[in-house]
Each structure stands twice: as structure tokens, then as C-alpha cells.
Design an enzyme around this catalytic site. Structure first.
Site, PDB file in Angstrom:
ATOM      1  N   LYS A 152       0.853  -1.189   0.000  1.00  0.00           N
ATOM      2  CA  LYS A 152       0.000   0.000   0.000  1.00  0.00           C
ATOM      3  C   LYS A 152       0.879   1.225   0.000  1.00  0.00           C
ATOM      4  O   LYS A 152       1.998   1.190   0.522  1.00  0.00           O
ATOM      5  CB  LYS A 152      -0.876   0.019   1.264  1.00  0.00           C
ATOM      6  CG  LYS A 152      -2.081   0.917   1.132  1.00  0.00           C
ATOM      7  CD  LYS A 152      -3.123   0.248   0.254  1.00  0.00           C
ATOM      8  CE  LYS A 152      -4.465   0.902   0.322  1.00  0.00           C
ATOM      9  NZ  LYS A 152      -5.512  -0.076  -0.048  1.00  0.00           N
ATOM     10  N   GLY A 201     -20.410   6.825   3.707  1.00  0.00           N
ATOM     11  CA  GLY A 201     -19.405   7.213   2.704  1.00  0.00           C
ATOM     12  C   GLY A 201     -20.021   7.158   1.324  1.00  0.00           C
ATOM     13  O   GLY A 201     -20.623   6.142   0.949  1.00  0.00           O
ATOM     14  N   GLY A 208     -18.302   8.040  -1.657  1.00  0.00           N
ATOM     15  CA  GLY A 208     -17.241   8.239  -2.656  1.00  0.00           C
ATOM     16  C   GLY A 208     -17.405   7.210  -3.764  1.00  0.00           C
ATOM     17  O   GLY A 208     -18.522   6.762  -4.032  1.00  0.00           O
ATOM     18  N   ASN A 209     -16.302   6.813  -4.382  1.00  0.00           N
ATOM     19  CA  ASN A 209     -16.392   5.875  -5.511  1.00  0.00           C
ATOM     20  C   ASN A 209     -17.082   4.574  -5.113  1.00  0.00           C
ATOM     21  O   ASN A 209     -18.075   4.176  -5.714  1.00  0.00           O
ATOM     22  CB  ASN A 209     -14.997   5.597  -6.083  1.00  0.00           C
ATOM     23  CG  ASN A 209     -15.054   4.603  -7.237  1.00  0.00           C
ATOM     24  OD1 ASN A 209     -15.822   4.779  -8.185  1.00  0.00           O
ATOM     25  ND2 ASN A 209     -14.287   3.535  -7.153  1.00  0.00           N
ATOM     26  N   ALA A 210     -16.570   3.927  -4.058  1.00  0.00           N
ATOM     27  CA  ALA A 210     -17.135   2.637  -3.659  1.00  0.00           C
ATOM     28  C   ALA A 210     -18.566   2.786  -3.139  1.00  0.00           C
ATOM     29  O   ALA A 210     -19.475   2.069  -3.567  1.00  0.00           O
ATOM     30  CB  ALA A 210     -16.241   1.995  -2.595  1.00  0.00           C
ATOM     31  N   GLY A 211     -18.782   3.729  -2.229  1.00  0.00           N
ATOM     32  CA  GLY A 211     -20.095   3.903  -1.605  1.00  0.00           C
ATOM     33  C   GLY A 211     -21.186   4.264  -2.597  1.00  0.00           C
ATOM     34  O   GLY A 211     -22.292   3.697  -2.560  1.00  0.00           O
TER      35      GLY A 211
END
Ligand code: GLU
Length: 418
Positions: A110, A221, A223-226
Site C-alpha cells: 500500500k 461514505g 465516494g467511488n465505492a459507496g
């Protein structure tokens, strides 16, 4: 109340606690266990960036390469103010278990840069992205370590990073980074793959505990995933009744339309005070009434206190590490099924792996083909971790860890590291 001392614990300490937990249930070789206590390599870099006003600002960045026994290091790059040594190390450990649990031939890594991306202009963001690659290029490569997007990094950032790497090495190397724009070797589905994988895992979990499709969902959340998971679940007939972002939590027990909410967020910059919903405050998302809870933001948000207040029957960890180990124990006692991050959000890295294969062959697959392959991988891993959970009489997380750690240990032993 949570004890102050406990709250001080860093994410890496929590990840080691999880590893110690699995050691209790599987026979882990001491030599292997000792090596899994820290990353194989950890790099800290200073990244000088020329700002638009002519001054130079120096940013701190990291790359943690946790374990590469099963294949090249793999994992995203995060641009966030909360990035720290402990966080990057923990995330790299979780990547190691994630690639192992879904059985793709990769290790775990990471990266991160301490930055508030909202303070940067597009040009400054590009210079920072390129600067980060110049600082770490010696330790990455298609067969060495392959970065990808994470919180606040996206295909555009991956495009700049790929370009910088290829300029340095002097040839094309699309497989050095995944999550790229489609025009330069990205993969179909990658943009929403993390959310799609979570949906497949969620559906398997829902079957196990008898949750119906009209079940209600709370998402922390957007964002992209949420936001992607919200739309995918709505299309499948789930009711999204609670959504939060860093500015607020909106609630409507009848369910909200995700397309409209996305448009609203695009216009106003946040979900707060979305018309037709009740605004209950950013902090109160996780304990709202909903059958399924999906934390899709940062790690460590579900503390013991929050865990006690959770009403959901199932939690799907779309974020990495959202539940601290002490809270896990409470959720287990409350009989709440937790689909652990290393399976629930593995869709991203699975499609990253598919992207690398396509890059290596220079031949690109259709969306349907990728979706089928992704579903197969998630379902197989779900069944395997469920079997481990039953065999060891433990939680799904520990079942997943048992499987992952066994796979990593086997590869280490086969290399003579045992
Ligand atoms: N950042 C994502 C994760 O945490 C994706 C990593 C990757 O594709 O390498 O799983």
C-alpha cells in the site's frame, strides 16, 4: 465508554491483533509468524512539488511492501490527510490477506501521501502524482509491485503515474499500475469493481441469514465505492434508507433515489440536507435503523461504543478495516454477520489482476466476461471462508484470515522461508 487509551491504538496494531487472533485458531509456524509482524520493505519519501504560485511544498509519502511470497506486491495509493506510517502498514497487511483469500497470485502493498487533495489545483495534483512515482519508481514494476487507486486517487491520477513511470524506464509498461483510464490499458468494470464485488458478497451473506431483496441499507461514505454500491443495490431492489458523507447523514425510511442523490451531491458538494430526507448528522450514520450496514469510508470507525448501538443484521465492510478488533467481539456476541473487508472489497484488486492479465496479452475483455469472472471468484472465496468459519467455530473474519494466512504461510514455506 471507550477508554481513551484504546482509542489511541493505530490501525497497524489492530491488524497485528487480528493476526494474533488467527494464530490462536490455526497452527502457525513461529518462524512464519515472526516474519508476518512487519512489512518486508517500507519506504518513506519526500516529494517536493512546485505550487502554482512558484513556491515549493514538500509532501511526505510512503510505500509499504508487506509480503510477496505469493506474487508481486499489490495495492493502492491513498491521498489523504490521515495517511500515516501505521495506516499504510496496516493497509498493506490487509492487501496481503485480501489477495490470498480470493486466491490471486499477488502479494500485498500500500502507498500513501499525506495531503488534502482539495487544496491542490489540477496542475499541482498532477505534479504531486508524478513526483510520487519519481520517488518510488525503483521499487515498483509489473513484476515487482503494482500500485492502483485508493481513497482520493482515481483513473486520471493513475494515467499521470503510468506516464511518469514509462518516461523514466523508456518503454511502455501498462502492467505497472492498475485502475488506469480505458484509453491507456485500463479494464472495463474496474471503475465500479470494488462495489460490484461487495454486492456479490452481500448477496451470499444475505442468503445465509435469510435477508430478502427489499431489505434496507445504510451506507457510510458516498465516494467511488459507496456511491456505486448504492446504485447497484438499488437496481437489485434493495432500499437505500441511510446515506452519509463527511458532511452529514440523510435518512428516509421509504428509500432514496440514488441517481437523484448523486446529482444533488454533484451540485452541492455533499449529501447533507438532501430534500425529502431527514438530516441526522454525520456522526449518526452507523447506528441508524437498517437491515444492512455498509461502512464505505475509512478505517477504525466502528468502535466498541458504536458497535453496541448498531441495529443492522449484517455489516459489509466496503472500507478497509472499519471495525476495530474490540468492536468485532461485541458484534459477534450480538450475532451480527460481518462480511470482512478482505473479501467484501476484494472486487477492486480482483479486477486489477484481470487488468494486468489483459495488459500482458494486449487483448481486452468485454464487460460481461469480467463480471462473470469476478462473481465466480467472490462466490468461491465466500464459500471457502464460510467453510473455515464453520470448521473453526469462529467469525467470518477469522475464517477468512485462517484461509489467507494459511495460503501465505504455505508459499513462504515453499520458498524456504519457514
Ligand atoms: N485500493 C484497493 C483496495 O484496497 C484496490 C487495490 C488494487 O487494485 O491493487 O483493495
Amino acid at each position: 465508554m471507550d477508554k481513551g487509551k484504546r482509542r489511541m491504538k493505530g490501525p497497524f496494531e489492530n491488524s497485528l491483533k487480528q493476526l494474533a487472533g488467527v494464530r490462536k485458531i490455526i497452527k502457525m509456524d513461529d518462524n512464519i509468524y515472526a516474519q508476518l509482524q512487519s512489512p518486508q520493505r517500507f519506504l518513506e519519501v519526500s516529494i517536493p512539488v512546485r505550487m502554482d504560485n512558484g513556491s515549493i511544498r514538500v509532501f511526505t509519502g510512503y510505500r509499504s511492501q508487506y509480503n510477496d511470497a505469493r506474487g508481486p506486491f499489490k495495492g493502492g495509493i491513498r491521498f489523504h490527510t490521515t495517511v500515516s506510517v501505521s495506516e499504510v502498514k496496516a493497509l498493506s497487511a490487509w492487501m496481503t490477506w485480501k489477495t490470498a483469500v480470493v486466491d490471486i497470485p499477488l502479494g500485498g502493498a500500500k502507498g500513501g501521501v499525506i495531503v488534502d487533495h482539495k487544496e491542490l489545483s489540477d496542475m499541482e495534483l498532477e505534479r504531486l502524482s508524478r513526483g510520487y512515482i519519481r520517488a518510488i519508481y525503483k521499487i515498483i514494476g509489473p513484476e515487482l509491485d503494482i500500485p492502483a487507486p485508493d481513497v482520493y486517487t482515481d483513473p486520471r491520477v493513475m494515467g499521470w503515474m503510468l506516464d511518469e513511470y514509462e518516461k523514466i524506464v523508456g518503454h511502455h509498461a501498462p502492467g505497472v499500475i492498475t485502475g488506469k483510464p480505458l484509453s491507456i490499458g485500463g479494464s472495463k468494470v474496474r471503475e465500479y469493481s470494488t462495489a460490484q464485488g461487495a454486492v456479490y458478497a452481500l448477496m451470499e451473506g444475505a442468503k445465509k441469514i435469510g435477508l430478502k431483496k427489499g431489505s434496507t441499507v445504510a451506507i457510510q461514505g458516498f465516494g467511488n465505492a459507496g456511491s456505486h454500491v448504492a446504485s447497484l443495490l438499488q437496481d437489485l431492489g434493495y432500499k437505500i434508507t441511510v446515506v452519509s458523507d463527511s458532511t452529514g447523514t440523510v435518512v428516509n425510511s421509504m428509500g432514496m433515489d440514488m441517481k437523484e442523490l448523486k446529482n444533488y451531491k454533484e451540485k452541492t458538494g455533499s449529501v447533507a440536507n438532501y430534500p425529502g430526507s431527514e438530516e441526522v448528522g454525520e456522526k449518526n450514520c452507523l447506528t441508524q435503523d437498517a437491515d444492512i450496514l455498509i461502512p464505505a469510508a475509512l478505517e477504525g470507525v466502528i468502535t466498541e461504543k458504536i458497535a453496541r448501538g448498531i441495529k443492522a443484521k449484517m455489516i459489509v465492510e466496503l472500507a478497509n478495516g472499519p471495525i476495530i478488533p474490540e468492536a468485532d467481539e461485541i458484534l459477534e456476541k450480538k450475532n451480527i454477520l460481518v462480511i470482512p473487508d478482505i473479501l467484501a472489497n476484494a472486487g477492486g484488486v480482483i479486477v486489477s489482476y484481470f487488468e494486468q492479465i489483459q495488459n500482458a496479452y494486449g487483448y481486452y475483455w468485454q464487460e460481461q466476461e469480467i463480471l462473470e469472472k469476478l462473481e465466480e471468484k467472490i462466490k468461491k472465496a465466500f464459500d471457502e471462508i464460510w467453510e473455515n468459519k464453520e470448521n473453526y467455530g469462529t467469525t467470518l473474519r477469522m475464517g477468512a484470515y485462517a484461509l489467507a494466512v494459511k495460503r501465505v504461510s504455505e508459499a513462504m514455506k515453499d520458498r524456504g522461508w519457514g
